[in-house]
Design a protein around this motif. Structure first.
Motif, PDB file in Angstrom:
ATOM      1  N   TYR B  31       0.680  -1.134  -0.229  1.00 49.62           N
ATOM      2  CA  TYR B  31      -0.395  -0.231   0.141  1.00 49.62           C
ATOM      3  C   TYR B  31       1.165   1.402   0.003  1.00 49.62           C
ATOM      4  N   TYR B  35      -0.676  11.999   0.444  1.00 46.52           N
ATOM      5  CA  TYR B  35      -0.724  13.559   0.863  1.00 46.52           C
ATOM      6  C   TYR B  35      -0.902  14.506   0.224  1.00 46.52           C
ATOM      7  N   GLN B  37      -0.680  18.635   2.758  1.00 43.48           N
ATOM      8  CA  GLN B  37      -1.110  18.564   4.244  1.00 43.48           C
ATOM      9  C   GLN B  37      -0.865  20.967   3.840  1.00 43.48           C
ATOM     10  N   GLY B  42      -4.751  19.847   7.980  1.00 44.31           N
ATOM     11  CA  GLY B  42      -4.478  18.380   8.461  1.00 44.31           C
ATOM     12  C   GLY B  42      -3.628  17.714   7.099  1.00 44.31           C
ATOM     13  N   LEU B  43      -4.054  16.662   7.196  1.00 44.28           N
ATOM     14  CA  LEU B  43      -3.238  15.638   5.567  1.00 44.28           C
ATOM     15  C   LEU B  43      -4.605  15.794   4.977  1.00 44.28           C
ATOM     16  N   GLN B  45      -5.901  12.820   1.401  1.00 40.71           N
ATOM     17  CA  GLN B  45      -5.515  11.795   1.270  1.00 40.71           C
ATOM     18  C   GLN B  45      -5.354  12.436  -0.661  1.00 40.71           C
ATOM     19  N   TYR B  48      -3.871   6.493  -3.666  1.00 39.15           N
ATOM     20  CA  TYR B  48      -3.888   5.924  -3.009  1.00 39.15           C
ATOM     21  C   TYR B  48      -3.641   4.924  -4.167  1.00 39.15           C
ATOM     22  N   MET B  50      -3.238   0.307  -4.124  1.00 42.55           N
ATOM     23  CA  MET B  50      -2.818  -0.793  -3.000  1.00 42.55           C
ATOM     24  C   MET B  50      -2.476  -2.306  -3.612  1.00 42.55           C
ATOM     25  N   LYS B  57      -8.745   7.098  -6.532  1.00 41.63           N
ATOM     26  CA  LYS B  57      -8.578   8.702  -5.920  1.00 41.63           C
ATOM     27  C   LYS B  57      -8.770   8.518  -5.058  1.00 41.63           C
ATOM     28  N   LEU B  88       2.175  20.993   1.555  1.00 38.10           N
ATOM     29  CA  LEU B  88       3.596  20.284   1.405  1.00 38.10           C
ATOM     30  C   LEU B  88       2.664  18.765   1.355  1.00 38.10           C
ATOM     31  N   PHE B  90       3.207  14.841   0.900  1.00 37.28           N
ATOM     32  CA  PHE B  90       3.772  13.920   1.899  1.00 37.28           C
ATOM     33  C   PHE B  90       3.671  12.207   1.309  1.00 37.28           C
ATOM     34  N   GLU B  97      -3.300  -1.968   2.827  1.00 40.35           N
ATOM     35  CA  GLU B  97      -4.070  -0.326   4.131  1.00 40.35           C
ATOM     36  C   GLU B  97      -4.861  -0.638   5.640  1.00 40.35           C
ATOM     37  N   ASN B  98      -4.935   0.442   5.870  1.00 39.93           N
ATOM     38  CA  ASN B  98      -5.310   0.647   7.676  1.00 39.93           C
ATOM     39  C   ASN B  98      -4.227  -0.264   8.510  1.00 39.93           C
ATOM     40  N   GLU B  99      -3.299  -0.014   8.214  1.00 44.23           N
ATOM     41  CA  GLU B  99      -1.743  -0.739   8.783  1.00 44.23           C
ATOM     42  C   GLU B  99      -1.246   0.555   8.334  1.00 44.23           C
ATOM     43  N   LEU B 101       1.522   3.298   8.950  1.00 44.62           N
ATOM     44  CA  LEU B 101       1.876   4.173   7.485  1.00 44.62           C
ATOM     45  C   LEU B 101       2.911   4.619   8.003  1.00 44.62           C
TER      46      LEU B 101
END
Lengths: 119, 112
Positions: B31, B35, B37, B42-43, B45, B48, B50, B57, B88, B90, B97-99, B101
């Motif tokens: 994954y 992002y 910022q 905040g950040l 997305q 992404y 997979m 998107k 900025l 990142f 996913e969902n782990e 980062l």
């Protein structure tokens, strides 16, 4: 739809006193919740993650957070602040986004809380 | 050392001049994501991925493209940058996913 609200944009504490950074969330299913820290001019680093195994989650550097489903909160705490804790903190909710083609997790970041630590 | 490497660290460009921000990870993560910022927001997305050849998107994809031809690389492409893309940026990766980062050090982009 999911959302996350960090209730304070700035928190100021004295070194050696407790830290409380507040985070409320909303989600449709069973979310994963994270806290990340960002030191100046650095990328984000994971402090801790909640995934439903235990409501009190211990993280790095003495931080912990408690998941309270009834209050939809995931506040971050530390018993005693250190000068090196001064940084930006982000609460993140990640829930399953179901679409006609399947499902995926989209993380939503809070706007951040700046922690200021006074000597 | 396990890391996510972004380049360049700082970039100043002009409106309409195509640019690419590179991102590479050495952890064999499936994954990867981008992002932006912005102060007080905040950040958010952008895109992404997979796995190789699988991209989708995020919340703010307009004006951006990505590709994932190899597992380790996930470049962000701005075909025609505009001043509202000054931000900025990142790159981040995780095993799935969902782990947890892992974030790169960021790219500060200014579009004049």
């Amino acid at each position: 739809a999911q959302s996350v609200t960090q209730l304070d944009s700035h928190v100021s504490v004295s070194e050696g006193t407790p830290v409380l950074l507040r985070c409320n969330y909303s989600s449709s299913y069973s979310p994963s919740l994270f806290w990340y820290v960002q030191h100046p001019n650095k990328g984000l680093q994971l402090l801790l993650k909640y995934t439903s195994a235990a409501t009190l989650v211990k993280g790095i550097n003495g931080f912990e957070a408690e998941f309270k489903k009834s209050e939809t909160s995931f506040h971050l705490t530390k018993p005693s602040a250190h000068m090196s804790d001064a940084a930006e903190y982000f609460c993140v909710v990640s829930d399953l986004d179901i679409s006609p083609t399947g499902g995926s997790y989209i993380p939503t970041f809070g706007r951040g809380t700046s922690l200021i630590v006074h000597p | 050392e396990a890391q996510v490497t972004q380049n360049p660290r700082y970039l100043i460009t002009v409106t309409g001049k195509k640019l690419t921000v590179t991102c590479s990870q050495n952890m064999n993560h499936e994954y990867m994501s981008w992002y932006r910022q912005d102060p007080g927001l905040g950040l958010r997305q952008i895109y992404y991925s997979m796995n190789v050849e699988v991209t989708d998107k995020g919340d703010v994809p307009e004006g951006y493209k990505v590709s994932r031809k190899e597992k380790r690389n996930f470049p962000l492409i701005l075909e025609s940058p505009s001043p509202n893309q000054t931000s900025l940026y990142f790159c981040a990766s995780s095993f799935r996913e969902n782990e947890k980062l892992f974030f790169g050090s960021g790219t500060q982009l200014s579009v004049l």
